[in-house]
Structure formats: structure tokens, C-alpha cells
Write an enzyme that holds these catalytic residues in place. Sequence first.
Site, PDB file in Angstrom:
ATOM      1  N   THR A 145      -8.025  -5.896   3.140  1.00 19.59           N
ATOM      2  CA  THR A 145      -9.374  -5.566   2.697  1.00 19.59           C
ATOM      3  C   THR A 145      -9.387  -5.231   1.207  1.00 19.59           C
ATOM      4  O   THR A 145      -8.635  -4.381   0.741  1.00 19.59           O
ATOM      5  CB  THR A 145      -9.886  -4.344   3.483  1.00 19.59           C
ATOM      6  OG1 THR A 145      -9.770  -4.615   4.877  1.00 19.59           O
ATOM      7  CG2 THR A 145     -11.325  -4.012   3.128  1.00 19.59           C
ATOM      8  N   GLU A 146     -10.264  -5.918   0.459  1.00 21.65           N
ATOM      9  CA  GLU A 146     -10.467  -5.655  -0.977  1.00 21.65           C
ATOM     10  C   GLU A 146      -9.158  -5.694  -1.778  1.00 21.65           C
ATOM     11  O   GLU A 146      -9.009  -5.005  -2.780  1.00 21.65           O
ATOM     12  CB  GLU A 146     -11.162  -4.301  -1.180  1.00 21.65           C
ATOM     13  CG  GLU A 146     -12.454  -4.141  -0.389  1.00 21.65           C
ATOM     14  CD  GLU A 146     -13.573  -5.072  -0.837  1.00 21.65           C
ATOM     15  OE1 GLU A 146     -13.433  -5.689  -1.901  1.00 21.65           O
ATOM     16  OE2 GLU A 146     -14.582  -5.188  -0.113  1.00 21.65           O
ATOM     17  N   LEU A 147      -8.205  -6.500  -1.312  1.00 23.62           N
ATOM     18  CA  LEU A 147      -6.871  -6.614  -1.939  1.00 23.62           C
ATOM     19  C   LEU A 147      -6.170  -5.261  -2.065  1.00 23.62           C
ATOM     20  O   LEU A 147      -5.390  -5.038  -2.999  1.00 23.62           O
ATOM     21  CB  LEU A 147      -6.937  -7.295  -3.317  1.00 23.62           C
ATOM     22  CG  LEU A 147      -7.247  -8.792  -3.356  1.00 23.62           C
ATOM     23  CD1 LEU A 147      -6.966  -9.359  -4.741  1.00 23.62           C
ATOM     24  CD2 LEU A 147      -6.492  -9.580  -2.311  1.00 23.62           C
TER      25      LEU A 147
END
Length: 401
Positions: A145-147
Amino acid sequence: MKTICLYFQVHQPWRLKKYRFFNMGKDHNYLDDMLNRSIMQKVARQCYLPMNALLLNLIREHKGAFRCSFSITGSAIEQFRAYAPEVLDSFRALAETGCVEFLAETYSHSLAALASKEDFEQQVKLHAQTIKKEFGFKPTAFRNTELIYSDEIGAMVADMGYKTMLAEGARHILGWKSPNYLYANAIDQKLRLLLRNYKLSDDIAFRFSNQGWDQYPLTADKFTSWLTAEEAPGEVLNLFMDYETFGEHQNADTGIFDFMHALPAAALASGCLEFATVSEAAKKYQPVSVLHCPHVMSWADEERDITAWLGNELQNEAFSKLYSLKEKVAKLKNADFDYVWNFMQTSDHFYYMATKWLSDGDVHSYFNPYDSAYDAFINYMNVLADFEIEVENALAAKKRK
């Protein structure tokens, strides 16, 4: 020869309806069905369907030389099924070409990696099963998630059997090093890391339509010249962005579809650029170094940290309250409760509670359906309070049996 690695994140959260204190104990349907339907169908019309058709044509036009990668969240897939099944069909058509890779991630686009190794693993497993079911593809690469990434999170991902992971090419982590090479996780060096080139990615995702930008307008030939330039050394150019960039964040009138249609031809004509999926790029090159990332980073905001989701007291209180219910929900072994537990974990709920302003404020307000962070917090906590009551009642009923 340099490799272009194009990766797209596809995500739509389940949005909560306005849920007041007086709804508690009476109303256990927490989602805004009309809003979710209208947004999904709008984004399908403006982004998913035209962009998927464009990519399919590019793959055929270039006889497989054009390749790309996706991760699609479980909540997005659920909404495709409910509101836009034709989008699922168009992704399946891409999967059948063999030129598109699908990555694993957390099913609910959650922050589980920051809270619970067990829950993180469960969500990733559920997501991988969903990707296999929908597209016949077993993921071997991972995108959190979201890097969101750290040495420890990377090691957890490697333990789950993934060979490659995406992360942000954050300046405070890389220092003088370039994101245009392959790296290895510091704890488990078998895990290969592809790092986002945020400057080149954001030239497309954020600056493309900015008429005040000194490089406006951005053409495929101009962009290709940047990729081939001697002052941009490296082996793999990682262009990672939200899929909604195309047609939604940058609408069709900006010329974003024309740019994307022209880019593969311009890149391939250069004679020194090729396209590869995430796993193909990771297999082709050897890591040049270990990436040391002891603290958690992400691709969000100027700080590239996690303060967009867990940066204030409201966010932290909501997150702690949510995870205090984890074991109770698990004891119920009930699909309905698991479903609510999943969509309540989605990171967007915490993003709406952000109080960051200045350079990042416009970004947070643009995606936010609430008038204020406090409104987002109150609404979320009201839903969570009712959910907790339902969980306790269900546990009590189970004991009586």
C-alpha cells in the site's frame, strides 16, 4: 539498452456514508452505495475502459514489445464486480495477452504491515487468491500500500515467497545513488527491489497538464529524450503511478491519452529503450547494492514517510481503536464481519483525517470527500463504534451457544 518498467496502481476505496451518533444500534449498513456506484462508473468511463483499450491496442500494435504491470486492490475488484463488470472483462483481456503482469498487495489497500504481521500475511494471501481467480495469474512480485517499505517489511514480503518488491526512490534513503538500478533488501538479499523514479513518474502523473511548468507541453519525443539522455544513467527506469492519472487526474482534454499512445513508438524507435514487466526487469538485472531502509518510507508527500496516514492524534487513535478489534473479529470466523473489518482497514479512511497543509495540503483536500479531518474522524469513529457493538453482541451470542 535501458528498460522502461511501467507500473500502474488501480484502487478505489469503499466510501462510508454519513453515519451519525443516532444511527448506532439501528443501522449496520455503513457504505454510501450511491456515491460508490457513481464514482466507480465515472472513473470506469473516463479512465479504466479507454485506457485498457489503449493498452490492448499498444500491445497488439507493437507485437508484444510494449509491456506493463498492475496492482489492483481487492476493494477495486469488488466494485468492478458490483458496478462495472465490463472493466473486469477489459483487464482479463489484457491478462490474456501475456504482456501484462499483476502484482500482489494488501487486499484492502491497508496499513496492516505497520500493525500486524499476521493480518498483513492474511491480506496478501487473500489478494493473491483473488488475482488468481479473476485473471488466472499467480503474483510473484509485491507492491505494498502506497509503496510503504522498510527493511523489516521487505523481509516479511520475502518470507511470503515474493521475489521482487516495489519501493520509492526516496532521496533521503538513496543519497547519491540512482533509482535507475536494481537493489536488494538489507535483511533478505534474495528480495529484489525496483525503486520508483519519482521525478520522471511525476512529470506524467502531476506535471503533465501544468501550463506553468517550464517543460510544458510534454510530448512523447521530449520524454523519450530524457529517458535516453547520458545524464540519466542507469539500467531500469521505473515509472510508477496511479492508473487514475489517465483520464481522471489528467483528463482527456490535456492530451494524456495521445501522449501515452505515442510513447511506446517513440521509445522503441530510439533503439536503446525496451519495455518490461516488473518481474522481467528484476530477472534481467543484478542488484548493484543493498538498500538500507531502517525507517518506514512511502511514495506520499514531500517527506516520503507515513505521516499522511498516521501523522496526528486523530489518525493514531482511529488506527489503534480499529486494531483493538482484530482478535475479536478473528474469533467470530464470520464472512460478514470479515468484510466490514476489511473495508474499515483501507488506508484512505486515515488519509482523509490528515491535517498536513502547505505544499501537500492541496493533494489531501483534492481526494477528500469530507469538509475537515475532524469530520472524517468523527464519521469513521461512529461507524467503528457501531461495528464494535455488533462484534461484542455476536461474541456474546456465540458464547451462549
